[in-house]
Structures are given as structure tokens and as C-alpha cells.
Design a protein around this motif. Sequence first.
Motif, PDB file in Angstrom:
ATOM      1  N   LEU A 173       0.830  -1.209   0.000  1.00 49.82           N
ATOM      2  CA  LEU A 173       0.000   0.000   0.000  1.00 49.82           C
ATOM      3  C   LEU A 173       0.864   1.259   0.000  1.00 49.82           C
ATOM      4  CD1 LEU A 173      -2.794  -1.059   2.514  1.00 49.82           C
ATOM      5  CD2 LEU A 173      -2.962  -0.924   0.027  1.00 49.82           C
ATOM      6  N   LEU A 174       1.923   1.254   0.815  1.00 52.42           N
ATOM      7  CA  LEU A 174       2.821   2.409   0.844  1.00 52.42           C
ATOM      8  C   LEU A 174       3.523   2.598  -0.496  1.00 52.42           C
ATOM      9  CD1 LEU A 174       4.538   2.317   4.353  1.00 52.42           C
ATOM     10  CD2 LEU A 174       3.269   4.220   3.359  1.00 52.42           C
ATOM     11  N   GLY A 175       3.955   1.491  -1.105  1.00 46.39           N
ATOM     12  CA  GLY A 175       4.616   1.594  -2.396  1.00 46.39           C
ATOM     13  C   GLY A 175       3.700   2.169  -3.468  1.00 46.39           C
ATOM     14  N   MET A 176       2.467   1.731  -3.488  1.00 45.75           N
ATOM     15  CA  MET A 176       1.503   2.243  -4.472  1.00 45.75           C
ATOM     16  C   MET A 176       1.282   3.743  -4.287  1.00 45.75           C
ATOM     17  SD  MET A 176      -2.462   1.080  -5.067  1.00 45.75           S
ATOM     18  CE  MET A 176      -2.922   1.656  -3.431  1.00 45.75           C
ATOM     19  N   VAL A 177       1.100   4.173  -3.045  1.00 44.46           N
ATOM     20  CA  VAL A 177       0.883   5.595  -2.767  1.00 44.46           C
ATOM     21  C   VAL A 177       2.118   6.415  -3.158  1.00 44.46           C
ATOM     22  CG1 VAL A 177       0.519   7.278  -0.928  1.00 44.46           C
ATOM     23  CG2 VAL A 177      -0.823   5.174  -0.961  1.00 44.46           C
ATOM     24  N   ALA A 178       3.313   5.892  -2.829  1.00 41.55           N
ATOM     25  CA  ALA A 178       4.545   6.621  -3.146  1.00 41.55           C
ATOM     26  C   ALA A 178       4.725   6.791  -4.648  1.00 41.55           C
ATOM     27  CB  ALA A 178       5.737   5.877  -2.554  1.00 41.55           C
ATOM     28  N   HIS A 179       4.495   5.737  -5.413  1.00 43.16           N
ATOM     29  CA  HIS A 179       4.656   5.827  -6.877  1.00 43.16           C
ATOM     30  C   HIS A 179       3.646   6.804  -7.477  1.00 43.16           C
ATOM     31  CE1 HIS A 179       7.170   2.595  -5.941  1.00 43.16           C
ATOM     32  NE2 HIS A 179       6.471   1.577  -6.402  1.00 43.16           N
TER      33      HIS A 179
END
Length: 256
Positions: A173-179
Amino acid sequence: RMPVSVPAADRWQRSSAAFSLSFLALVFSITAFSSSYWCEGMRKVAKPFCTGQTEGDHCIHFNSPDANNSNAVQYVWETGDDKFVDRKFHAGIWYSCEEIINEKGEKCRSFISLTPAADRGVLWLSIVAEILYIILLLTGAILMSVEMCYYRTVIDGLKINAFSAVVTVLAGLLGMVAHMMYTTVFQMTVNLGPEDWRPHTWDYGWSYCLAWASFACCMAAAVTTINKYTKTTLEFKHKRKTLERSLKIKYKFPDH
């Protein structure tokens, strides 16, 4: 003996698959985070005046010795010579680089300094989220390796499995938001960034694709881990019910 060994082998295969996917996601994310090829493209820049021994198509030839003479520039424009040249550039989270005309090498600038002031906070949030994403991926990979090698009972393995699944899902979830935040910031920088940086044409590069491949591997690892946890729990409950049923039959019809 076969019914006992087959589920154990299946659990090992699922654990190794989840660990491999998590480790792959970690390698992809670190590579993408440290590179500057999230976006690539071309910039149209004005050709400099040819001076000294400079020759070729990457500078403007003029007859007047005065480089600042507007008539010389007007003469070049009227003759139809192209006064612009395409310059390749690539940008990442940390810096943006572009090739130098008539020279080898690149000139790099901090991408944070190029970002509009209103969007700089979003970029920093994206950087923090990327760092947390990598930390959680590393934590999940360590937990998966511990589960594969060091747990002694099925209950201990289930506890570690559940925690690693939660950590991996949070990482995804964090990776998706960051990208997505970086994508938004880059598009805003293209529209509102400095005039001497704005690209003429651009597209996403291999680092951007690698970042999303890392996210895909992370979510696949999370799904595999959750699936393993669910299957192991169901097997454990089934064995317990079978044992309870056999004990009831034994006490109801004792063997004399």
C-alpha cells in the motif's frame, strides 16, 4: 506418513515462493529508488553561437563578429536554419540529468530544487513513503526467512506467517501511494517547473516500470503468504476435528 509429508512440502514451497517474490520486490525497489530513469525525454534548447573552432550542426553560424547583434540572429532565422536542438534528459526522485551539447557527459540538478514550491511537500512525502516501503519489504523478507528456517512448531510458524503477511500488505500500500505521488509531482513539474528544464516530449523510463514491478511482486508475495496462512489454519483445524472425533469414538466404544 504421506498425508503428513505432502502438506509440509507444500508449505515449504509456498514459503519459498513468498520469500523469493518479497526479495525480488526489495531488489527492484532499491534499484528504482536509487536511479534517475523514472522519466526520460527530449528538451528543445536554443543552439549557442559558434565560436572559435566550433563546427557542426549544434551551434548557429553567423557572419557578424558581434554575438549579441540581433540582426545576426534575425539573418539566421530568415535563412531557415534551425536554431533549436534536441537534448536528451532523464529524471528520478533525487536528481535530473541532461546531455551537454558538443561535449561528452551530463549535467545533473537536484529534482527537489526543480519541483514547484507548492508540490515540494508531496515529493518529500513520496520519498518518505518509498523509504518506509523498502524498510517494510526488508522486514517482511526477514520474517519469511525466519519462518522457513527457524520455527519449531506449526503455531509459531503461523504467528510469524501472519505478521509477515500484514507487513507485506502495508508495504504494498505504501509503495503504491509513493509511486502515484511521484507521478503527480513530476507531471506538475513538467507544467509549472523552470523554463530551462521543461521537456518537449517525455515518457516513463525503466526505473518507473521497475518500481511498479516491485509493487506487483510485493502484492504477489502478500497473497501467497495469506494463502499459506489460510491453508495451514484450515489443515490444522481439520486435523484437530479428526483427532477429537477419533477420541470420542474411542471413549464411546472402548477396546476391551
